[in-house]
Design a protein around this motif. Structure first.
Motif: not given
Length: 172
Positions: A82, A85, A90, A94, A111
């Motif tokens: 998280r 992202l 983002k 995702w 990632l």
């Protein structure tokens, strides 16, 4: 653009591994993921020893460890993903793609290799510079993984060769 509170002059805010908010870069993503894996592996060893000490059967102990460690690893991976992202601009949602088999490999590579946003974005200021310890941990994890894959491949090749030689010796 979102305004963020200014840090005191000269202060460097070092992110904690399992914060839910903020941003982390590629190196910290690798380091935190590897660190979580090591911690959970050690927890699995301790749990296995405890279950063995109380007399739980091997199948029960293995099942409990698999469920517990798998759940904790998935949760840790989602928290770390998280924040990674967020660095890429983002939504943390995702990260749910990490729970989809086979697609999780592609998402993990994205990632680990994808470039984060330069400068502040909607999720916070850019990540702080990486320490030497973080860089070292980020390098050790992939190196150990590659080493294990190579070792497994060599061992499988050796075993295959031994079986082939023993099968051929019986034919002639």
């Amino acid at each position: 653009m979102t305004d963020f509170p200014a840090a005191p002059a000269g202060a460097v805010q070092v992110p904690r591994p399992f914060d839910l908010h903020g941003r982390i870069g590629r190196v910290r993503y690798l380091a935190y993921s590897f660190g979580a894996m090591i911690v959970l592996l050690l927890a699995a060893i301790v749990l296995g020893a405890l279950l063995g000490a109380i007399g739980a059967g091997p199948a029960v102990a293995a099942g409990l460890m698999q469920v517990l460690v798998g759940t904790l690893m998935a949760a840790a991976n989602l928290v770390i993903a998280r924040r990674r992202l967020h660095d890429m601009g983002k939504s943390g949602w995702w990260g749910v793609l990490l729970l989809v088999p086979l697609l999780n490999i592609v998402v993990t590579l994205w990632l680990a290799l994808g470039k984060g946003d330069e400068g502040p974005n909607a999720f916070g200021p850019p990540p702080s510079p990486n320490s030497r310890a973080v860089i070292a941990l980020a390098c050790i994890g992939p190196a150990l993984f590659v080493g294990m894959v190579v070792y497994s491949a060599v061992d499988a090749y050796k075993t295959f060769g031994e079986r082939t030689r023993s099968a051929n010796s019986r034919v002639f």
